[in-house]
Structure formats: C-alpha cells, structure tokens
Design an enzyme around this catalytic site. Structure first.
Site, PDB file in Angstrom:
ATOM      1  N   THR A  78       4.769 -16.592   8.518  1.00 16.10           N
ATOM      2  CA  THR A  78       4.239 -15.635   7.462  1.00 16.10           C
ATOM      3  C   THR A  78       2.973 -15.033   7.776  1.00 16.10           C
ATOM      4  OG1 THR A  78       3.266 -17.885   6.909  1.00 16.10           O
ATOM      5  CG2 THR A  78       5.177 -17.368   5.709  1.00 16.10           C
ATOM      6  N   TYR A 130       8.382  -7.188  13.603  1.00 18.82           N
ATOM      7  CA  TYR A 130       8.584  -6.113  12.976  1.00 18.82           C
ATOM      8  C   TYR A 130       8.634  -4.864  13.892  1.00 18.82           C
ATOM      9  CZ  TYR A 130       8.039  -8.384   8.546  1.00 18.82           C
ATOM     10  OH  TYR A 130       8.099  -9.252   7.332  1.00 18.82           O
ATOM     11  N   THR A 156      13.015  -9.493  12.297  1.00 16.90           N
ATOM     12  CA  THR A 156      13.217  -9.548  10.610  1.00 16.90           C
ATOM     13  C   THR A 156      14.172  -8.370  10.384  1.00 16.90           C
ATOM     14  OG1 THR A 156      11.254 -10.766  10.547  1.00 16.90           O
ATOM     15  CG2 THR A 156      12.125  -9.835   8.753  1.00 16.90           C
ATOM     16  N   GLY A 302       8.262 -21.757   4.810  1.00 14.20           N
ATOM     17  CA  GLY A 302       7.398 -20.685   4.611  1.00 14.20           C
ATOM     18  C   GLY A 302       6.250 -20.924   3.580  1.00 14.20           C
TER      19      GLY A 302
HETATM   20  C1  FNR Z   1       6.532 -14.315   4.451  1.00 18.14           C
HETATM   21  N1  FNR Z   1       7.589 -14.068   5.039  1.00 18.14           N
HETATM   22  C2  FNR Z   1       7.683 -13.308   6.214  1.00 18.14           C
HETATM   23  N2  FNR Z   1       8.731 -13.115   6.969  1.00 18.14           N
HETATM   24  C3  FNR Z   1       8.457 -12.501   8.020  1.00 18.14           C
HETATM   25  O1  FNR Z   1       9.708 -12.349   8.836  1.00 18.14           O
HETATM   26  N3  FNR Z   1       7.359 -11.826   8.430  1.00 18.14           N
HETATM   27  C4  FNR Z   1       6.341 -12.037   7.813  1.00 18.14           C
HETATM   28  O2  FNR Z   1       5.333 -11.695   8.088  1.00 18.14           O
HETATM   29  C5  FNR Z   1       6.502 -12.599   6.623  1.00 18.14           C
HETATM   30  N4  FNR Z   1       5.075 -12.965   5.680  1.00 18.14           N
HETATM   31  C6  FNR Z   1       5.423 -13.746   4.731  1.00 18.14           C
HETATM   32  C7  FNR Z   1       3.996 -14.101   3.859  1.00 18.14           C
HETATM   33  C8  FNR Z   1       4.158 -14.541   2.782  1.00 18.14           C
HETATM   34  C9  FNR Z   1       2.946 -15.110   2.182  1.00 18.14           C
HETATM   35  C10 FNR Z   1       5.456 -15.389   2.497  1.00 18.14           C
HETATM   36  C11 FNR Z   1       5.462 -16.209   1.289  1.00 18.14           C
HETATM   37  C12 FNR Z   1       6.734 -15.318   3.375  1.00 18.14           C
HETATM   38  C13 FNR Z   1       9.104 -14.771   4.733  1.00 18.14           C
HETATM   39  C14 FNR Z   1       9.183 -16.150   5.444  1.00 18.14           C
HETATM   40  O3  FNR Z   1       9.269 -16.084   6.760  1.00 18.14           O
HETATM   41  C15 FNR Z   1      10.159 -16.967   4.810  1.00 18.14           C
HETATM   42  O4  FNR Z   1      11.597 -16.168   4.771  1.00 18.14           O
HETATM   43  C16 FNR Z   1      10.112 -17.306   3.454  1.00 18.14           C
HETATM   44  O5  FNR Z   1       8.643 -17.872   2.953  1.00 18.14           O
HETATM   45  C17 FNR Z   1      10.781 -18.978   3.134  1.00 18.14           C
HETATM   46  O6  FNR Z   1      10.884 -19.357   2.059  1.00 18.14           O
HETATM   47  P1  FNR Z   1       9.831 -20.357   1.409  1.00 18.14           P
HETATM   48  O7  FNR Z   1      10.057 -21.677   2.383  1.00 18.14           O
HETATM   49  O8  FNR Z   1       8.664 -19.798   1.266  1.00 18.14           O
HETATM   50  O9  FNR Z   1      10.720 -20.708   0.119  1.00 18.14           O
END
Ligand code: FNR
Length: 353
Positions: A78, A130, A156, A302
């Site tokens: 995240t 990314y 991702t 997350g």
């Molecule tokens: C994310 N997620 C995410 N995924 C990723 O590949 N790169 C990133 O920079 C981010 N940034 C991000 C920021 C925030 C605030 C959130 C809430 C989510 C997605 C993250 O990796 C993940 O897939 C989900 O958050 C999983 O779901 P839960 O556990 O939040 O329900």
C-alpha cells in the site's frame, strides 16, 4: 480498553485520521461493491471442524518462494504510509521483521528504499513495481531493489489506469502536493525529482513485456491482480513464479468477483506450477483458514496494516499482526489442524444463504 480484533483498529483509525486520508484508505472504486463483497464473500463460507485430533502443538509456519514465514499472513503493498504515521514504511518494515512475515513495499512508498532496508535488515521484503513509461527508470529501480536485498518483484497488473475513486474526487485529494515518492528516485536525486514526473504508470504493458522484465532481474516475478483462469494460464506460459489473486481491495474495477470467489478458478488453472496467494477482505483468522482451504499458500493484508500504523506506528502494526496470527492459531486448533499443510478443501462448505 485493549483492541481485540482488526476491526477495532479500523474504528480507531477512522476517529484519528483526517477525513480525506480516511476516505483515501478505506474507499473503493465506483459504488465500492467489490470492496464490500470482499468481506461478505468470506461470510458465505462455513467451516467444517474435525475434533479429537490432538492439537497441543499447532504450527502456523509455512514458506513462500522457498523462504520461511511464521504464519501465512503477510503485508500487501500500500502506498503513502507517511500519510498515516511519521516514519511510515520504516515502521511497517520493522513490525514485519519482528513478526517474521513478508512485507511487500509499494512503488508509492513515502520513505526511501535504502532507509526501509536499513531499518529492518533481516526482514523478508518483496518489491511491488508499477512499470513506468520510461523503461530505463524502471530498469534502474529494479536493479536498485535487487541490490538492496528485496527477494521478489511483484508486478501489479490491475492498474493500466487508475480506478474511479469518487471520494477522492469529492475531497479534491492531491497526494502530489503532500508527499514526495522517494522510492522512485535515484538515491542522489531522491529529494529533487518532482512527483508528477515520476508517477505515471505504463498502460501499454502487455504479456510480451514480461520477458523484458525477466531479462533485467534474477528475482522471481509475481503477478498481483489476476482474477481469471485465462490470465492464470498465460502466467504459467510466461514462466511467472507466483500469482496474487486480488482486486486491489475493490479500488480498481468495481463489480468484479470478490478475491476469495476468484481463488479456486486460478488455483485450478495453474495446476500446482506456481504458488497462488490472495489479498482482499482478510480480517480474521478464520478468513485466513478459508483462503488456505481454497488453495492459497499465503494471504496478504492491505488496509488493516494502515489501521495498525495509524494506531501506534510500528507497535500498532505488530499488534494487528499478532492478533490475526493468534486468531489463525485458534482457527487451526478448533478445526483440528496441527500444521498448515493439513488445511484442505474438506474443511469448508459454501453457505446456501
Ligand atoms: C492499495 N493497494 C495497492 N496495491 C498495489 O499493488 N500498489 C499500491 O501502491 C497500492 N496502494 C494501496 C493504497 C491503499 C490505501 C490501499 C487500501 C490499497 C492494494 C493493496 O495492495 C491490496 O490489494 C488491498 O488493499 C487488499 O485488500 P484489503 O486487505 O485492504 O481488503
């Protein structure tokens, strides 16, 4: 009053964080249907416990990509941890190291990769990439990550374009003004490169580009965001090392399947040729058990990590991990499992509701 479960941390974070930060973390895309279904779908699965099985010694340890972790519960990437706690990702990295689990650091980290690696040198870390339209920049970043001891590259795939986040539009959220994304910068330039030059994500990336990534790194490559058997089969064909079944916490394409509902299809398609992981909606030890019963090798958290960070930084993340690990231990004991390898499909059934 002590916090007793992950949603207690959610309630605390909601109180503590500014509204625009809370909305950014919590929000889903469009109607947030998939975000909510990620949670609801776990409740449609019931457990089938087996008793009289001697569970004096329950062992939650397992491995991912050949490395041992203390439980199959790790940290999803995240971005923007410094929005929530002053030393952001550094606190997260220390907590993950102390808990003995893997921390996937985001491309949109707000601490420098060098600092994250230095603050938790023994921690297992993967890096989430990314791909930038300037391939040279991406190549430099991958090489930097590899030299800093990150052990896998997580690509991702579900962000060819940012999802439609209505709350961020309403709040006029502008992360660019608030934060500098230090990890995208070369060490020398890392405080001078403006965010807007560095942030774009390459929407032209295709399956054929994976061979380019494979040619610039020795790290195993894992795809995050796969939801269908068709893409899982392509991942096998392209010699990928692992898949994270994920819908980005419901923040990208709304109305897709809940992650847990997409898992079985992906597991069947890869036919054991790579490890399959899952994120999205994991909030309890029982959720972890259900995901493993459906074939996940490990799950990732997350938002709950950000709630822990908002609560007490490193100590808050440690508490979150500790609580869910203990819950998972209880889930294993109460369903009759001594080891993670014993968790299987016979332990669950889908509710008719
Ligand atoms: C994310 N997620 C995410 N995924 C990723 O590949 N790169 C990133 O920079 C981010 N940034 C991000 C920021 C925030 C605030 C959130 C809430 C989510 C997605 C993250 O990796 C993940 O897939 C989900 O958050 C999983 O779901 P839960 O556990 O939040 O329900």
């Amino acid at each position: 009053m002590p916090l007793a479960c992950l949603t207690d941390f959610q309630a605390f974070a909601r109180e503590r964080l500014p509204k625009s930060t809370w909305d950014f973390i919590e929000g889903g895309a469009d109607d947030s249907f998939t975000r909510d279904d990620n949670i609801a779908a776990f409740k449609r699965i019931r457990l089938r416990p087996r008793y009289l099985k001697n569970v004096v010694n329950v062992d939650t340890r397992t491995t991912i990509q050949g490395e041992e972790i203390t439980a199959p519960i790790c940290i999803s990437p995240t971005g923007f941890h410094c929005l929530v706690w002053p030393d952001g990702e550094m606190s997260t990295a220390r907590a993950a190291q102390a808990a003995g689990v893997c921390y996937i650091t985001s491309t949109f980290a707000t601490c420098a990769l060098e600092d994250i690696a230095a603050t938790a040198p023994r921690g297992l870390r993967w890096f989430q990439l990314y791909v930038h339209p300037d391939r040279q920049l991406s190549k430099q970043l991958v090489q930097r990550v590899e030299s800093l001891g990150f052990r896998a590259l997580v690509i991702t795939v579900d962000v060819p374009k940012l999802g439609n986040r209505r709350h961020d539009i309403r709040n006029q959220l502008d992360l660019k003004l608030n934060l500098l994304l230090k990890d995208l910068h070369s060490p020398k330039e890392r405080t001078s490169m403006p965010y807007f030059q560095m942030s774009p994500i390459d929407s032209s990336i295709c399956w054929n580009d994976l061979s380019w990534l494979q040619s610039i790194t020795r790290l195993p490559i894992i795809l995050k965001g796969i939801l269908t058997k068709e893409d899982a089969e392509l991942a096998v064909k392209h010699n990928i090392h692992g898949i994270i079944v994920s819908n980005h916490g419901g923040r990208q394409l709304d109305d897709v399947l809940a992650s847990i509902d997409a898992l079985a299809e992906v597991v069947a398609a890869v036919k054991g040729k790579m490890e399959v992981y899952l994120d999205g909606g994991i909030r309890t030890g029982n959720d972890v058990l259900k995901a493993l019963a459906l074939g996940a090798k490990c799950v990732f958290l997350g938002r709950p990590i950000l709630w822990g960070l908002a609560y007490k930084g490193e100590d808050g993340v440690k508490e979150v991990l500790n609580i869910i690990k203990n819950e998972f231990h209880t889930s294993m004991a109460l369903t009759g499992c001594q080891s993670v390898a014993e968790i299987n499909q016979d332990m669950i059934q889908f509710s008719r509701l």
